[in-house]
Design a protein around this motif. Structure first.
Motif, mmCIF file in Angstrom:
data_model
loop_
_atom_site.group_PDB
_atom_site.id
_atom_site.type_symbol
_atom_site.label_atom_id
_atom_site.label_comp_id
_atom_site.label_asym_id
_atom_site.label_seq_id
_atom_site.Cartn_x
_atom_site.Cartn_y
_atom_site.Cartn_z
ATOM 1 N N ALA A 288 0.841 -1.234 0.024
ATOM 2 C CA ALA A 288 -0.011 0.004 -0.014
ATOM 3 C C ALA A 288 0.817 1.226 -0.099
ATOM 4 C CB ALA A 288 -0.975 -0.062 1.269
ATOM 5 N N ARG A 289 1.969 1.247 0.771
ATOM 6 C CA ARG A 289 2.954 2.373 0.712
ATOM 7 C C ARG A 289 3.497 2.558 -0.617
ATOM 8 N NH1 ARG A 289 7.791 3.264 -0.026
ATOM 9 N NH2 ARG A 289 8.343 1.005 0.140
ATOM 10 N N MET A 290 3.943 1.600 -1.165
ATOM 11 C CA MET A 290 4.476 1.694 -2.588
ATOM 12 C C MET A 290 3.554 2.034 -3.939
ATOM 13 S SD MET A 290 6.441 -2.159 -2.450
ATOM 14 C CE MET A 290 7.181 -1.864 -4.242
ATOM 15 N N VAL A 291 1.958 1.658 -3.420
ATOM 16 C CA VAL A 291 1.036 2.384 -4.232
ATOM 17 C C VAL A 291 0.647 3.961 -3.796
ATOM 18 C CG1 VAL A 291 -1.575 2.148 -4.827
ATOM 19 C CG2 VAL A 291 -0.060 0.013 -4.456
ATOM 20 N N SER A 292 0.446 4.221 -2.716
ATOM 21 C CA SER A 292 0.302 5.472 -2.605
ATOM 22 C C SER A 292 1.299 6.733 -1.906
ATOM 23 C CB SER A 292 -0.970 5.523 -1.495
ATOM 24 O OG SER A 292 -0.328 5.144 -0.215
ATOM 25 N N GLY A 293 2.109 6.097 -1.782
ATOM 26 C CA GLY A 293 3.405 6.844 -0.989
ATOM 27 C C GLY A 293 3.393 7.032 0.502
ATOM 28 N N ASP A 294 3.616 7.871 0.995
ATOM 29 C CA ASP A 294 4.233 8.040 2.642
ATOM 30 C C ASP A 294 2.719 7.608 3.397
ATOM 31 O OD1 ASP A 294 6.715 8.295 2.306
ATOM 32 O OD2 ASP A 294 6.580 10.570 2.542
ATOM 33 N N THR A 295 1.574 8.357 2.960
ATOM 34 C CA THR A 295 0.498 8.094 3.394
ATOM 35 C C THR A 295 -0.510 6.964 3.221
ATOM 36 O OG1 THR A 295 0.178 10.639 3.698
ATOM 37 C CG2 THR A 295 -1.703 9.427 4.212
ATOM 38 N N VAL A 296 -0.557 5.987 3.929
ATOM 39 C CA VAL A 296 -1.117 4.767 3.597
ATOM 40 C C VAL A 296 -2.866 4.984 3.873
ATOM 41 C CG1 VAL A 296 -1.529 2.426 3.877
ATOM 42 C CG2 VAL A 296 0.889 3.357 3.858
ATOM 43 N N THR A 297 -3.410 4.940 2.800
ATOM 44 C CA THR A 297 -4.977 4.962 2.973
ATOM 45 C C THR A 297 -5.708 3.505 2.734
ATOM 46 O OG1 THR A 297 -5.248 5.194 0.513
ATOM 47 C CG2 THR A 297 -4.707 7.316 1.837
ATOM 48 N N ASP A 298 -7.031 3.485 3.131
ATOM 49 C CA ASP A 298 -7.504 2.342 3.317
ATOM 50 C C ASP A 298 -7.831 1.972 1.553
ATOM 51 O OD1 ASP A 298 -7.856 2.322 5.810
ATOM 52 O OD2 ASP A 298 -9.821 3.130 5.727
ATOM 53 N N GLU A 299 -7.973 3.021 0.852
ATOM 54 C CA GLU A 299 -7.879 2.585 -0.625
ATOM 55 C C GLU A 299 -6.752 2.028 -0.961
ATOM 56 O OE1 GLU A 299 -8.758 5.175 0.740
ATOM 57 O OE2 GLU A 299 -10.873 5.600 0.303
ATOM 58 N N ALA A 300 -5.719 2.419 -0.649
ATOM 59 C CA ALA A 300 -4.223 1.827 -1.008
ATOM 60 C C ALA A 300 -4.153 0.575 -0.489
ATOM 61 C CB ALA A 300 -3.068 2.675 -0.265
ATOM 62 N N ARG A 301 -4.766 0.283 0.604
ATOM 63 C CA ARG A 301 -4.754 -0.877 1.527
ATOM 64 C C ARG A 301 -5.594 -2.083 0.564
ATOM 65 N NH1 ARG A 301 -4.465 1.832 6.047
ATOM 66 N NH2 ARG A 301 -2.659 1.436 7.437
ATOM 67 N N ALA A 302 -6.674 -1.615 0.123
ATOM 68 C CA ALA A 302 -7.508 -2.438 -0.680
ATOM 69 C C ALA A 302 -6.880 -2.611 -2.168
ATOM 70 C CB ALA A 302 -8.912 -1.874 -1.048
ATOM 71 N N ALA A 303 -6.136 -1.876 -2.653
ATOM 72 C CA ALA A 303 -5.605 -2.018 -3.876
ATOM 73 C C ALA A 303 -4.359 -3.127 -3.775
ATOM 74 C CB ALA A 303 -4.955 -0.739 -4.319
ATOM 75 N N ALA A 304 -3.600 -2.986 -2.462
ATOM 76 C CA ALA A 304 -2.440 -3.768 -2.274
ATOM 77 C C ALA A 304 -3.285 -5.338 -2.094
ATOM 78 C CB ALA A 304 -1.800 -3.456 -1.027
ATOM 79 N N ARG A 305 -4.429 -5.484 -1.432
ATOM 80 C CA ARG A 305 -4.974 -6.695 -1.283
ATOM 81 C C ARG A 305 -5.331 -7.246 -2.430
ATOM 82 N NH1 ARG A 305 -7.607 -3.949 3.103
ATOM 83 N NH2 ARG A 305 -6.686 -4.797 4.961
ATOM 84 N N ALA A 306 -5.931 -6.419 -3.351
ATOM 85 C CA ALA A 306 -6.315 -6.953 -4.900
ATOM 86 C C ALA A 306 -4.835 -7.455 -5.543
ATOM 87 C CB ALA A 306 -6.916 -5.835 -5.533
ATOM 88 N N LEU A 307 -3.981 -6.595 -5.354
ATOM 89 C CA LEU A 307 -2.613 -7.005 -6.063
ATOM 90 C C LEU A 307 -2.073 -8.375 -5.708
ATOM 91 C CD1 LEU A 307 -0.616 -3.631 -6.489
ATOM 92 C CD2 LEU A 307 -1.682 -5.108 -8.207
#
Length: 549
Positions: A527-546
């Motif tokens: 999720a950090r790699m997707v969104s940067g320093d601020t990890v959002t719930d959307e980024a975590r959802a994208a990480a889980r999808a990946l």
């Protein structure tokens, strides 16, 4: 396979123990966290040339230990055997760098050189990155890569054998021609010298015999007169005759002397015998001294001729016969030389034909393998969003050698109609990464002996292309081991094992460490790699999808 890596006091790492596994191992982390230090440390223990200053500030020395598993047929065993090092199921490399720059290495607890480490590393690890000049970007290795891909080892071995035979035949012909030229340069001398020696025909020991006879004849005129006088004094007209008369007189009266003459008779008899022997010896001496007046002159001429030839050729007089035999052998070689050269030239032509046939068959096989490789790489490029790119294995004539007479180079054109050129000069950073990955997928389809390391090979790509890169890396890792340093969440999500490289400050010092991630931690890291320093719930959802694929 790389099993473990231990790092002590290297750059900003104080202590780090990593246990790697088969499959795709991904290392992620923020820029500057120290991911490159891991590769520097691994390169150090493998003997690669890298940074000069590696020891952590304040430490006395830095140390790296790498442990590898070795299959029974692993090529590293041959390197160990040649270096006289123990070969076991596990291979432990250890290298120390002191603060003053001294480096010491061990293999399975035995001291070794950096060169041995580098030779081992070629069988253990292969590093690929955008600036990798040791692997696919080095055109000097393209021919060997093509031969491996085409399974041309047998043809290469046959060509090498034909080349060795050709070199040996040419060397033999050149040596024989040089020897013959040398003999021809002195042919006139040889023939004159042999004729001179044959005419004289000296024999071993002859000089000494001639010298003795010469001295005897020179002294004969002087001593013969004295010997004749001695012969007369001892002969029948002298002592021998007088002693014979005395002996007859004593024998005539011995019967009346009542034995008083027995002793004198014996003494005179003995003396007469000795005198007779002396007279005979003198007669022999007189006969020997009775020579033809021309014999002295002839003896001196032959003696001086023998000694003159000995001085001329720098040998002892007794060695002239043997020296003549040697000259005759050289003349015989000269007379036989043309026939020998003709036979050697025939052998050269025969081995040239053998080499031409072997090299020609290898060229044809390489051309077929190149066609297959080009098709395979093109197939791999399509999923990497490079369907318009053209990969070509160029085969051009080269100077004949043990590996044939072909030059091989991998070239690319990023678009149809565009000029083709070397990988490293034509492709951009992202394109180069994908070209190299596609090529590596094709070249390592049957190779499971190396640990493959990709250093940010996915730089410059994202989205579906990054996903395709990750899937190719995962395919490479099937049945083997791949380590990837990546900034791409798509690639990281496809890893079988995940480590995060991070920096921390301790006691006023900045240190780097590596931590293995569990499932929940992987979600946050991706999720950090997707969104940067601020990890959002959307980024975590994208990480889980990946991660779900």
């Amino acid at each position: 396979m790389l099993r473990a890596l231990e790092i002590r006091d290297i750059l900003i790492i104080d202590r780090l123990d990593l246990a790697f596994r088969p499959g795709l191992n991904v290392l992620t982390g923020e820029t500057g966290a120290g991911k490159s230090i891991l590769l520097d440390s691994l390169g150090f223990v493998l003997g690669w040339r890298g940074r000069a200053e590696l020891v952590r500030q304040g430490a006395q020395q830095g140390e790296v230990v790498a442990e590898f598993d070795l299959a029974p047929d692993h090529p590293a065993r041959a390197v160990l055997d040649e270096a006289g090092l123990p070969a076991e199921d596990g291979l432990i490399l250890r290298r120390v760098n002191t603060a003053d720059g001294r480096k010491t290495a061990w293999v399975n607890d035995r001291r070794c050189s950096g060169e041995v480490l580098r030779r081992l590393s070629e069988t253990l690890v292969e590093l690929h990155g955008q600036h990798d000049d040791r692997g696919l970007l080095d055109p000097r290795g393209h021919r060997a890569l093509l031969d491996t891909y085409g399974d041309l080892g047998g043809l290469v071995a046959g060509t090498r054998g034909a080349w060795r035979a050709l070199r040996a035949a040419r060397k033999a012909e050149a040596a024989a021609r040089a020897a013959l030229d040398e003999v021809r340069a002195e042919e006139e001398f040889l023939r004159h010298a042999v004729a001179e020696l044959d005419k004289l025909a000296p024999e071993p020991g002859e000089e000494e015999d001639l010298d003795r006879r010469r001295r005897l004849m020179q002294a004969a005129a002087k001593i013969r007169e004295d010997i004749a006088r001695a012969h007369a004094a001892l002969g029948l007209e002298g002592a021998e005759g007088a002693m014979g008369d005395a002996l007859r007189w004593m024998e005539g009266v011995a019967g009346q002397a009542e034995g008083t003459l027995d002793a004198p008779l014996d003494a005179v008899g003995r003396a007469l015998g000795e005198v007779s022997d002396a007279v005979a010896g003198l007669e022999t001496a007189l006969e020997q001294l009775d020579f033809n007046p021309h014999e002295l002159e002839e003896t001196e001429e032959r003696l001086f001729a023998i000694r003159g030839l000995a001085r001329k050729h720098g040998v002892l007089a007794d060695d002239l016969a043997e020296f003549a035999d040697g000259l005759r052998s050289r003349l015989a070689a000269l007379d036989q030389g043309d026939a020998d050269l003709a036979e050697l030239a025939r052998r050269v032509a025969e081995t040239e034909a053998g080499y031409d046939a072997a090299a020609g068959a290898l060229t044809q096989a390489r051309e077929k393998a190149a066609t297959r490789l080009d098709r395979a790489v093109t197939t791999e490029l399509a999923p990497l969003r490079m369907e318009r790119a053209v990969f070509t294995t160029q085969i051009a004539p080269a100077d004949p050698g043990p590996d044939g007479r072909d030059g091989v180079a991998f070239t690319v054109a990023t678009n149809p109609g565009a000029p083709a050129g070397p990988l490293g000069k034509i492709a951009s950073g992202g394109e180069l990464s994908r070209f190299m990955l596609a090529l590596k997928v094709c070249l390592t389809a049957e190779d499971r002996g190396l640990t493959l390391i990709f250093d940010e090979i996915d730089r410059g790509v994202g989205g579906a292309t990054a996903d395709a890169v990750g899937r190719r890396l995962a395919a490479l890792a099937q049945g083997g081991q791949v380590l990837v340093v990546t900034h791409s969440p798509q690639v990281a999500a496809l890893g079988a094992h995940h480590w995060r490289v991070e920096k921390r400050v301790s006691g006023g010092q900045t240190l780097s460490t590596v931590v293995p991630l569990d499932d929940a931690e992987r979600v946050d890291e991706i999720a950090r790699m997707v969104s940067g320093d601020t990890v959002t719930d959307e980024a975590r959802a994208a990480a889980r999808a990946l991660l779900a694929g």
